[in-house]
Design a protein around this motif. Structure first.
Motif, short mmCIF file in Angstrom:
data_model
loop_
_atom_site.label_atom_id
_atom_site.label_comp_id
_atom_site.label_asym_id
_atom_site.label_seq_id
_atom_site.Cartn_x
_atom_site.Cartn_y
_atom_site.Cartn_z
N ASP A 203 -1.39 -4.73 5.64
CA ASP A 203 -1.16 -5.03 4.23
C ASP A 203 -1.02 -3.71 3.49
O ASP A 203 -2.00 -2.98 3.28
N THR A 205 0.28 -3.46 0.38
CA THR A 205 0.36 -3.70 -1.06
C THR A 205 -0.47 -2.65 -1.80
O THR A 205 -1.60 -2.33 -1.40
N ASN A 207 -2.24 -2.47 -4.52
CA ASN A 207 -3.57 -2.79 -5.03
C ASN A 207 -4.41 -3.61 -4.06
O ASN A 207 -5.41 -4.21 -4.45
N SER A 208 -4.01 -3.65 -2.80
CA SER A 208 -4.73 -4.49 -1.84
C SER A 208 -6.10 -3.91 -1.48
O SER A 208 -7.03 -4.65 -1.15
N LYS A 240 -12.80 -5.10 5.09
CA LYS A 240 -11.93 -6.28 4.91
C LYS A 240 -11.42 -6.77 6.27
O LYS A 240 -11.31 -5.99 7.22
#
Length: 261
Positions: A203, A205, A207-208, A240
């Motif tokens: 991931d 992204t 702001n992930s 995460k």
């Protein structure tokens, strides 16, 4: 990807371990030791051995009569371990004053020269450990000790001065996932146990908040401390879950998916 295998048992013990500091030395560092972000599989075996009271060698490759070395007791065929990051990884550098033993002295107390070496340490590390053992008696003993917060030898995270505390979480049933799609996995991922062509869905992204890293880590070691297996391990340093495609994902009831080292 390696052939899929079943776990040693259909039950998994889950417990947390934490300390003020930790250090799991990377094999390819010398004068300024760097640390892995998680305990290696041999380090987890050593931690469990300390809790159970399995004695270490009294000298190089010399064990007391009747003692089975931890490395033989917890081979991949007899034991499966997985590790999840609970506290986000934080590393600090601290100088250690080491004794200079190059010059002969009659006693360590007479050594005058000292060398300061900077160690990279984990700050406030906390991990969730998942354990499956083939030996049901050994497993029951481990469960009892962790539940009662007992340990035969003092557990520590990498170096003996970093004493650790453990906390029982639960015992769960485990089943093998049948999905061929990407799935979220809570633990560090041994890439030998993931899809060879497309193992991880990263991931990226903005702001992930995902922070990925990988290290080549020892997976299995013999009693003479010769490493027989290394593997690249993917870690998400903030704790995460990682999206993984693998035939070796196991589902823990009411917990989620894990991959064993």
């Amino acid at each position: 990807m390696e052939n899929s295998t079943l776990l040693p048992s259909n039950q998994v013990l889950i417990f947390d371990v934490e300390s003020e500091y930790g250090h799991f030395r990377k094999f390819n560092t010398t004068t300024s030791p760097l640390t892995y972000s998680i305990p290696t599989r041999p380090a987890i075996a050593g931690l469990i051995g300390a809790i159970l009271g399995i004695e270490r060698e009294v000298s190089a490759e010399n064990f007391r009569e009747g003692v089975t070395p931890v490395a033989e007791l917890f081979t991949k065929e007899k034991a499966s371990f997985a590790v999840q990051i609970i506290n986000p990884t934080k590393k600090v550098n601290i100088g250690f004053n080491l004794l200079d033993t190059e010059k002969t002295a009659s006693s360590f107390f007479n050594v005058k020269q000292r060398t300061q070496i900077e160690f990279e340490l984990l700050k406030n590390p906390k991990f969730r450990i998942y354990v499956s053992l083939r030996d049901s008696i050994l497993f029951s003993t481990l469960v009892e000790k962790v539940q009662l917060n007992q340990s035969h030898f003092t557990p520590y995270l990498g170096l003996s001065q970093f004493t650790a505390s453990t906390k029982f979480i639960r015992i769960v049933n485990v089943s093998k996932s049948q999905s061929a799609e990407f799935q979220e996995v809570l633990t560090a991922v041994n890439l030998n146990n993931a899809d060879a062509d497309n193992p991880i869905e990263f991931d990226y992204t903005v702001n992930s908040g995902f922070k990925y890293t990988s290290d080549t880590m020892p997976i299995e070691v013999q009693a003479n401390r010769i490493v027989t297996e290394y593997s690249e391990v993917i870690i998400e340093t903030s704790g995460k879950p990682i999206k993984v495609k693998s035939d070796n994902i196991f589902y823990l009831e009411d917990i989620g998916n894990v991959i064993f080292l």
